[in-house]
Design an enzyme around this catalytic site. Structure first.
Site, PDB file in Angstrom:
ATOM      1  CE1 TYR A 142      -3.217  -2.949   0.701  1.00 33.35           C
ATOM      2  CE2 TYR A 142      -4.541  -1.082   1.390  1.00 33.35           C
ATOM      3  CZ  TYR A 142      -4.440  -2.411   1.016  1.00 33.35           C
ATOM      4  OH  TYR A 142      -5.573  -3.189   0.964  1.00 33.35           O
ATOM      5  CE  LYS A 194       2.868 -17.242  -3.583  1.00 32.96           C
ATOM      6  NZ  LYS A 194       2.377 -18.628  -3.539  1.00 32.96           N
ATOM      7  CG  ASP A 227      -0.122 -20.230  -1.667  1.00 41.54           C
ATOM      8  OD1 ASP A 227       0.556 -20.137  -0.625  1.00 41.54           O
ATOM      9  OD2 ASP A 227       0.352 -20.671  -2.740  1.00 41.54           O
ATOM     10  CG  ASP A 251      -7.628  -5.592   2.586  1.00 45.95           C
ATOM     11  OD1 ASP A 251      -8.569  -5.282   3.344  1.00 45.95           O
ATOM     12  OD2 ASP A 251      -7.733  -5.614   1.344  1.00 45.95           O
ATOM     13  CG  ASP A 255     -12.872  -8.762   3.836  1.00 49.02           C
ATOM     14  OD1 ASP A 255     -12.584  -7.903   4.692  1.00 49.02           O
ATOM     15  OD2 ASP A 255     -13.595  -8.525   2.843  1.00 49.02           O
TER      16      ASP A 255
HETATM   17  C1  IPM Z   1     -10.014  -2.237   4.733  1.00 44.76           C
HETATM   18  C2  IPM Z   1     -10.357  -1.792   3.345  1.00 44.76           C
HETATM   19  C3  IPM Z   1      -9.333  -0.798   2.814  1.00 44.76           C
HETATM   20  C4  IPM Z   1      -7.978  -1.459   2.835  1.00 44.76           C
HETATM   21  C5  IPM Z   1      -9.619  -0.305   1.392  1.00 44.76           C
HETATM   22  C6  IPM Z   1     -10.994   0.238   1.305  1.00 44.76           C
HETATM   23  C7  IPM Z   1      -8.591   0.648   0.898  1.00 44.76           C
HETATM   24  O1  IPM Z   1     -10.511  -2.871   2.492  1.00 44.76           O
HETATM   25  O2  IPM Z   1      -9.847  -1.392   5.625  1.00 44.76           O
HETATM   26  O3  IPM Z   1      -9.961  -3.442   4.957  1.00 44.76           O
HETATM   27  O4  IPM Z   1      -7.649  -2.248   1.975  1.00 44.76           O
HETATM   28  O5  IPM Z   1      -7.232  -1.179   3.767  1.00 44.76           O
HETATM   29 MN    MN Z   2     -10.502  -4.770   3.521  1.00 47.59          MN
END
Ligand code: IPM
Ligand code: MN
Ligand code: NAD
Length: 360
Positions: A142, A194, A227, A251, A255
């Protein structure tokens, strides 16, 4: 940063876009009875920054935004993102500059499968998922290092470079180890890279991990390739305690860890400056969810759990514990829950139920 009165706090509030404008008001409504009960004064500084602001002003936030935020004790953020604007403009215009400017170098993302909640993974029960993803939050993939050559021409080239500094890698890994020591967990640490394909930055990461881990003999460690980590997270979530990963991998993995707990609508996060030079920022892991925005059905619990993390960061452990317990109670009872958790309650109904519990 903190004001003289130890129980008085300046909180910057940025609801942002989409469901951020539904779940952040829910958090403010819940903080009101909490403030009363624990004699805490919250001084909310409301900022209407985000995509609507962009449509009016051509910027996601004003030029002096960071100065305004700097003067606060913490930032509470909803979500940013609008289908009408390229995501890179919205996120690089608000969320990511805040994380970088305030050197919020760790993003702490706990994932707990609460009693009363069904994981989408068959056989996974409450107690099986209790982990924290510690995500590097200011550099890595990032870093926004790169550019276009021959922009918009048929032969255009885009260069996107990851930046891994020894300093940046070491401080987030060390934070993760300290958390594993403090946390009442399995005393296990998983580093995820990775480095079989990414032969520079991720190799540096692995090397620093090996160095730092020797200082923490009481913590059991493992290193996984990202992976394989996705496989193990689904197949043996019980084995994870603290995970540490780069910005992009953290990130994605957060999720995945979130959905293991039943819904992304339950996943909180804290963007921390552990050195407390700057305000830290608290926000749900989820985004602005345009598919459900404006319907009043978003799950506010990820934001409420993020708010509990904020209270804890401010040293308000009593208030944080009460909010956390109210969320657990609501989930355990199972009567009031939003559609993402299989219920039919509205954001309002969930918020009211929490308010009732924390007011007692
Ligand atoms: C998160 C989001 C952000 C990230 C995006 C929206 C830039 O996905 O906070 O998880 O990747 O950090
Ligand atoms: Mn995210
Ligand atoms: P998302 O997290 O917004 O939504 C993914 C799915 O989860 C959707 O189906 C959504 O309805 C559901 N969901 C998310 N939060 C929920 C909640 N609280 N209650 C019930 N259901 C919920 O991810 P996306 O669709 O990839 O992104 C939408 C926008 O948000 C994009 O512009 C993206 O860039 C942005 N985004 C912002 C942030 C942030 O500001 N921190 C984080 C992630 C995504």
């Amino acid at each position: 940063m903190q004001q003289n009165d130890a129980r008085s706090f300046r909180i910057a509030v940025i609801p942002g876009d989409g469901i951020g404008r539904e779940v952040v008001p829910a958090a403010l409504q819940v903080l009101e009875p909490i403030g009363k009960r624990f004699s805490i004064r919250f001084d909310f500084h409301m900022y209407d920054w985000g995509s609507e602001y962009y449509f009016r002003h051509g910027l996601m936030m004003p030029a002096n935004a960071l100065n305004l935020l700097r003067a606060t004790d913490a930032i509470l953020l909803g979500a940013i993102g609008d289908p009408g604007i390229q995501d890179n403009i919205t996120l690089n215009g608000l969320l990511l500059p805040i994380r970088r400017a305030f050197d919020q170098f760790v993003n702490v993302r706990p994932a707990i499968l609460y009693p009363g909640v069904q994981s989408p993974v068959v056989g996974v029960k409450p107690g099986d998922v209790d982990m924290v993803v510690v995500r590097e939050n200011t550099e890595g993939e990032y870093a926004q290092a790169g550019g276009f050559v021959h922009h918009h021409h048929p032969n255009e080239v885009a260069i996107q470079t990851s930046v891994f500094t020894r300093h940046g890698v070491e401080r987030v890994i060390r934070f993760a180890f300290e958390l594993a020591v403090k946390r009442n967990g399995k005393k296990r640490m998983t580093s995820i890279t990775k480095s079989n394909a990414q032969g520079f930055g991720m190799v540096l990461w692995d090397r620093v991990f090996e160095e730092v881990k020797s200082e923490y003999p009481q913590i059991e460690t493992e290193s996984l390739l990202v992976d394989a980590a996705t496989v193990h997270l689904v197949r043996r979530p019980q084995s994870f305690d603290v995970l540490v990963a780069s910005n992009l991998f953290g990130d994605i993995l957060s999720d995945l860890s979130a959905v293991l707990t039943g819904s992304i609508g339950l996943a909180p996060s804290a963007n921390l400056d552990p050195l407390r030079r700057f305000p830290s920022m608290f926000e749900p892991v989820h985004g602005s969810a345009p598919d459900i925005a404006g319907k009043g059905v978003a799950n506010p619990l990820a934001t409420l759990l993020s708010t509990a993390m904020m209270l804890e960061h401010l040293g308000l452990n009593d208030a944080a514990a009460v909010l956390d317990a109210a969320v657990r109670k609501l989930l355990a009872e199972g009567r009031v829950r939003t559609a993402d958790l299989g219920g039919s309650s509205s954001t309002r109904e969930v918020t009211d139920a929490i308010i009732e519990t924390v007011s007692r």
